[in-house]
Design a protein around this motif. Structure first.
Motif, PDB file in Angstrom:
ATOM      1  N   HIS A   1       0.820  -1.218   0.000  1.00 38.25           N
ATOM      2  CA  HIS A   1       0.000   0.000   0.000  1.00 38.25           C
ATOM      3  C   HIS A   1       0.855   1.270   0.000  1.00 38.25           C
ATOM      4  CE1 HIS A   1      -3.347   2.674   0.858  1.00 38.25           C
ATOM      5  NE2 HIS A   1      -2.501   3.295   1.655  1.00 38.25           N
ATOM      6  N   CYS A   2       2.049   1.182   0.585  1.00 38.82           N
ATOM      7  CA  CYS A   2       2.875   2.387   0.754  1.00 38.82           C
ATOM      8  C   CYS A   2       3.917   2.571  -0.350  1.00 38.82           C
ATOM      9  CB  CYS A   2       3.551   2.371   2.122  1.00 38.82           C
ATOM     10  SG  CYS A   2       2.356   2.506   3.467  1.00 38.82           S
ATOM     11  N   THR A   3       3.807   1.798  -1.432  1.00 40.96           N
ATOM     12  CA  THR A   3       4.737   2.023  -2.535  1.00 40.96           C
ATOM     13  C   THR A   3       4.361   3.328  -3.231  1.00 40.96           C
ATOM     14  OG1 THR A   3       3.322   0.825  -4.053  1.00 40.96           O
ATOM     15  CG2 THR A   3       5.098  -0.437  -3.008  1.00 40.96           C
ATOM     16  N   PHE A   4       5.320   3.878  -3.939  1.00 38.76           N
ATOM     17  CA  PHE A   4       5.109   5.138  -4.663  1.00 38.76           C
ATOM     18  C   PHE A   4       3.927   5.008  -5.625  1.00 38.76           C
ATOM     19  CE2 PHE A   4       5.998   7.844  -8.347  1.00 38.76           C
ATOM     20  CZ  PHE A   4       6.128   9.079  -7.736  1.00 38.76           C
ATOM     21  N   THR A   5       3.890   3.914  -6.388  1.00 41.34           N
ATOM     22  CA  THR A   5       2.830   3.766  -7.403  1.00 41.34           C
ATOM     23  C   THR A   5       1.444   3.665  -6.770  1.00 41.34           C
ATOM     24  OG1 THR A   5       3.900   1.608  -7.599  1.00 41.34           O
ATOM     25  CG2 THR A   5       3.635   2.855  -9.619  1.00 41.34           C
ATOM     26  N   THR A   6       1.331   2.966  -5.662  1.00 42.79           N
ATOM     27  CA  THR A   6       0.011   2.848  -5.026  1.00 42.79           C
ATOM     28  C   THR A   6      -0.391   4.183  -4.406  1.00 42.79           C
ATOM     29  OG1 THR A   6       0.505   0.545  -4.560  1.00 42.79           O
ATOM     30  CG2 THR A   6      -1.383   1.475  -3.427  1.00 42.79           C
ATOM     31  N   MET A   7       0.558   4.818  -3.725  1.00 42.66           N
ATOM     32  CA  MET A   7       0.217   6.104  -3.100  1.00 42.66           C
ATOM     33  C   MET A   7      -0.184   7.146  -4.141  1.00 42.66           C
ATOM     34  SD  MET A   7       2.744   6.751   0.142  1.00 42.66           S
ATOM     35  CE  MET A   7       2.341   8.492   0.208  1.00 42.66           C
ATOM     36  N   LYS A   8       0.429   7.058  -5.300  1.00 42.59           N
ATOM     37  CA  LYS A   8       0.125   8.022  -6.369  1.00 42.59           C
ATOM     38  C   LYS A   8      -1.350   7.924  -6.798  1.00 42.59           C
ATOM     39  CE  LYS A   8       2.425   9.515 -10.617  1.00 42.59           C
ATOM     40  NZ  LYS A   8       2.843  10.884 -10.360  1.00 42.59           N
ATOM     41  N   THR A   9      -1.936   6.728  -6.632  1.00 42.92           N
ATOM     42  CA  THR A   9      -3.336   6.569  -7.039  1.00 42.92           C
ATOM     43  C   THR A   9      -4.311   6.757  -5.868  1.00 42.92           C
ATOM     44  OG1 THR A   9      -3.279   4.195  -6.584  1.00 42.92           O
ATOM     45  CG2 THR A   9      -2.711   4.882  -8.832  1.00 42.92           C
ATOM     46  N   ASN A  10      -3.794   6.979  -4.667  1.00 44.80           N
ATOM     47  CA  ASN A  10      -4.675   7.156  -3.507  1.00 44.80           C
ATOM     48  C   ASN A  10      -5.078   8.630  -3.381  1.00 44.80           C
ATOM     49  OD1 ASN A  10      -6.006   7.217  -1.094  1.00 44.80           O
ATOM     50  ND2 ASN A  10      -4.340   6.329   0.131  1.00 44.80           N
ATOM     51  N   ALA A  11      -6.334   8.912  -3.700  1.00 43.79           N
ATOM     52  CA  ALA A  11      -6.808  10.303  -3.675  1.00 43.79           C
ATOM     53  C   ALA A  11      -6.693  10.921  -2.284  1.00 43.79           C
ATOM     54  CB  ALA A  11      -8.252  10.363  -4.150  1.00 43.79           C
ATOM     55  N   MET A  12      -6.624  10.089  -1.255  1.00 43.85           N
ATOM     56  CA  MET A  12      -6.499  10.600   0.121  1.00 43.85           C
ATOM     57  C   MET A  12      -5.046  10.999   0.437  1.00 43.85           C
ATOM     58  SD  MET A  12      -9.386  10.728   1.490  1.00 43.85           S
ATOM     59  CE  MET A  12     -10.774  10.541   0.376  1.00 43.85           C
ATOM     60  N   SER A  13      -4.155  10.723  -0.506  1.00 47.26           N
ATOM     61  CA  SER A  13      -2.730  10.966  -0.226  1.00 47.26           C
ATOM     62  C   SER A  13      -1.998  11.709  -1.335  1.00 47.26           C
ATOM     63  CB  SER A  13      -2.012   9.623  -0.003  1.00 47.26           C
ATOM     64  OG  SER A  13      -2.692   8.866   0.955  1.00 47.26           O
ATOM     65  N   ASN A  14      -2.603  11.826  -2.499  1.00 46.77           N
ATOM     66  CA  ASN A  14      -1.852  12.417  -3.624  1.00 46.77           C
ATOM     67  C   ASN A  14      -2.184  13.890  -3.863  1.00 46.77           C
ATOM     68  OD1 ASN A  14      -4.345  12.375  -4.878  1.00 46.77           O
ATOM     69  ND2 ASN A  14      -3.858  10.654  -6.250  1.00 46.77           N
ATOM     70  N   PHE A  15      -2.935  14.499  -2.969  1.00 45.78           N
ATOM     71  CA  PHE A  15      -3.318  15.921  -3.036  1.00 45.78           C
ATOM     72  C   PHE A  15      -4.203  16.256  -4.229  1.00 45.78           C
ATOM     73  CE2 PHE A  15       0.483  16.224  -0.275  1.00 45.78           C
ATOM     74  CZ  PHE A  15      -0.041  16.944   0.784  1.00 45.78           C
ATOM     75  N   SER A  16      -4.810  15.233  -4.852  1.00 42.81           N
ATOM     76  CA  SER A  16      -5.706  15.530  -5.975  1.00 42.81           C
ATOM     77  C   SER A  16      -7.007  16.176  -5.484  1.00 42.81           C
ATOM     78  CB  SER A  16      -6.000  14.259  -6.787  1.00 42.81           C
ATOM     79  OG  SER A  16      -6.565  13.273  -5.942  1.00 42.81           O
ATOM     80  N   LEU A  17      -7.267  16.134  -4.174  1.00 42.53           N
ATOM     81  CA  LEU A  17      -8.474  16.775  -3.640  1.00 42.53           C
ATOM     82  C   LEU A  17      -8.296  18.299  -3.512  1.00 42.53           C
ATOM     83  CD1 LEU A  17      -9.284  14.263  -0.717  1.00 42.53           C
ATOM     84  CD2 LEU A  17     -10.371  14.366  -2.970  1.00 42.53           C
ATOM     85  N   ILE A  18      -7.062  18.743  -3.628  1.00 48.62           N
ATOM     86  CA  ILE A  18      -6.775  20.186  -3.520  1.00 48.62           C
ATOM     87  C   ILE A  18      -7.062  20.850  -4.869  1.00 48.62           C
ATOM     88  CG2 ILE A  18      -4.903  21.871  -3.143  1.00 48.62           C
ATOM     89  CD1 ILE A  18      -5.463  20.434  -0.587  1.00 48.62           C
ATOM     90  N   PRO A  19      -7.788  21.989  -4.877  1.00 50.00           N
ATOM     91  CA  PRO A  19      -8.096  22.641  -6.153  1.00 50.00           C
ATOM     92  C   PRO A  19      -6.838  22.950  -6.971  1.00 50.00           C
ATOM     93  CG  PRO A  19      -9.251  23.715  -4.329  1.00 50.00           C
ATOM     94  CD  PRO A  19      -8.350  22.686  -3.723  1.00 50.00           C
ATOM     95  N   ARG A  20      -7.032  22.891  -8.280  1.00 45.39           N
ATOM     96  CA  ARG A  20      -5.882  23.024  -9.173  1.00 45.39           C
ATOM     97  C   ARG A  20      -5.205  24.399  -9.085  1.00 45.39           C
ATOM     98  NH1 ARG A  20      -6.008  21.598 -15.604  1.00 45.39           N
ATOM     99  NH2 ARG A  20      -3.976  22.537 -16.019  1.00 45.39           N
ATOM    100  N   ASP A  21      -5.973  25.426  -8.704  1.00 49.04           N
ATOM    101  CA  ASP A  21      -5.315  26.739  -8.602  1.00 49.04           C
ATOM    102  C   ASP A  21      -4.396  26.810  -7.372  1.00 49.04           C
ATOM    103  OD1 ASP A  21      -7.631  26.637  -7.023  1.00 49.04           O
ATOM    104  OD2 ASP A  21      -7.696  28.822  -6.869  1.00 49.04           O
ATOM    105  N   ILE A  22      -4.472  25.826  -6.510  1.00 48.22           N
ATOM    106  CA  ILE A  22      -3.563  25.797  -5.351  1.00 48.22           C
ATOM    107  C   ILE A  22      -2.404  24.812  -5.588  1.00 48.22           C
ATOM    108  CG2 ILE A  22      -3.386  25.314  -2.863  1.00 48.22           C
ATOM    109  CD1 ILE A  22      -6.252  26.254  -2.582  1.00 48.22           C
TER     110      ILE A  22
END
Ligand code: A3P
Length: 288
Positions: free
Chosen positions: A218-239
């Protein structure tokens, strides 16, 4: 926007206003540390969000609910940031948190408590490169300019949380005894499973072999990259604009070799060596 509009200066350290305020520092200073609190301390870009993924899993025996449902900044908050006051008081023990603060600025109850610390250090040349791209994608940080310009600022300590050398040295001269464990980002990349066993032993937790395998995966780079709770994709794009550079960018050791010229390498090594001369810390990358 001018630099001083983006940063709060706390004891001479530049901290982004987006995530730090006078109130958050006040909360930090008066923080009520518990004996079973666990803090991962890092200089920025050394593996902080990686620790936000790892710590809850070790502390709760491999329950994946928090890493799948709570964004990293609330799951394992930065002690000095604005979210801390909103989440930490109500978090049941054992609480996990992260911090970029140097040792001497930690709050009084940290020193009187038995809270444990894991200090993660990373090759400063890779920290520099990672930070350069982070400044490009995060609108709440100042424009890094060219790599050459950012290189000079980094060595002068005119960057987030000051000089890398001051930070690592501050956490080596301490009275924490066996309350602190040192690890490097490089060791985590090389042997995550081995490092997780060290963490579990240090924190007095035991993971079964099967759980350990699941946590590592679960903590590999590739898995974390797809975890929306960890990859900051929830942060608006202007930020945070991941098109400019993803937060989970490369996750490798030695990317500095693709960025520093031979002259820059010599200059960087000379400055860091000089500043580390009054310490006996040995890092695995010292010979690089
Ligand atoms: P790169 O920019 O070199 O890719 P921080 O969380 O302290 O800001 O550090 C961010 C750096 O840690 C980024 O480095 C990021 O990719 C890396 N990182 C985060 N999770 C990782 C993981 N699971 N494996 C390897 N590197 C990781």
């Amino acid at each position: 926007m001018q630099k001083d509009e983006k940063y709060t200066v706390y004891h001479g350290l530049l901290c982004p206003k987006e995530t730090h305020s006078m109130d958050s520092f006040q909360y930090f200073e008066g923080f009520n540390m518990r004996d079973d609190d666990v803090i991962a301390v890092t200089y920025p870009k050394s593996g902080t969000i990686w620790m936000q993924e790892i710590l809850p899993l070790i502390l709760n025996g491999g329950d994946f609910t928090p890493v799948h449902t709570i964004p990293n900044w609330d799951r394992v908050p930065w002690l000095e940031e604005t979210r801390a006051a909103l989440v930490l008081n109500n978090k049941p023990s054992p609480r996990a948190m992260v911090s970029h603060m140097p040792y001497h600025l930690m709050p009084p109850t940290f020193f009187s408590s038995k809270a444990k610390v894991i200090y993660v250090a990373r090759n400063p040349k890779d920290v520099l490169v990672s930070s350069f791209y982070f400044h490009q994608m995060a609108s709440f940080l100042d424009d890094p300019g060219t790599f050459e310009e950012f290189f000079d600022k980094f060595l002068a300590g005119q960057v987030l949380f000051g000089k890398w050398t001051d930070h690592v040295k501050s956490w080596r001269k301490n009275n924490l005894g066996d309350r602190i464990l040192y690890v490097t980002y490089e060791e985590m990349v090389k042997d995550l499973s081995g490092v997780l066993i060290r963490f579990s032993n240090f924190l007095g937790r035991e993971l079964t072999e099967q759980t350990l395998e699941q946590v590592v995966s679960h903590c590999t780079f590739t898995t974390m990259k797809t975890n929306a709770m960890s990859n900051f994709s929830l942060i608006p794009r202007d930020i945070m604009d991941h098109e400019k550079s993803p937060f989970l960018r490369k996750g490798i050791v030695g990317d500095w070799k693709n960025h520093l010229s031979p002259d820059q390498e010599v200059k960087f090594n000379t400055v860091i060596k000089q500043e580390m001369a009054d310490s006996d810390i040995q890092f695995p990358w010292d010979e690089d």
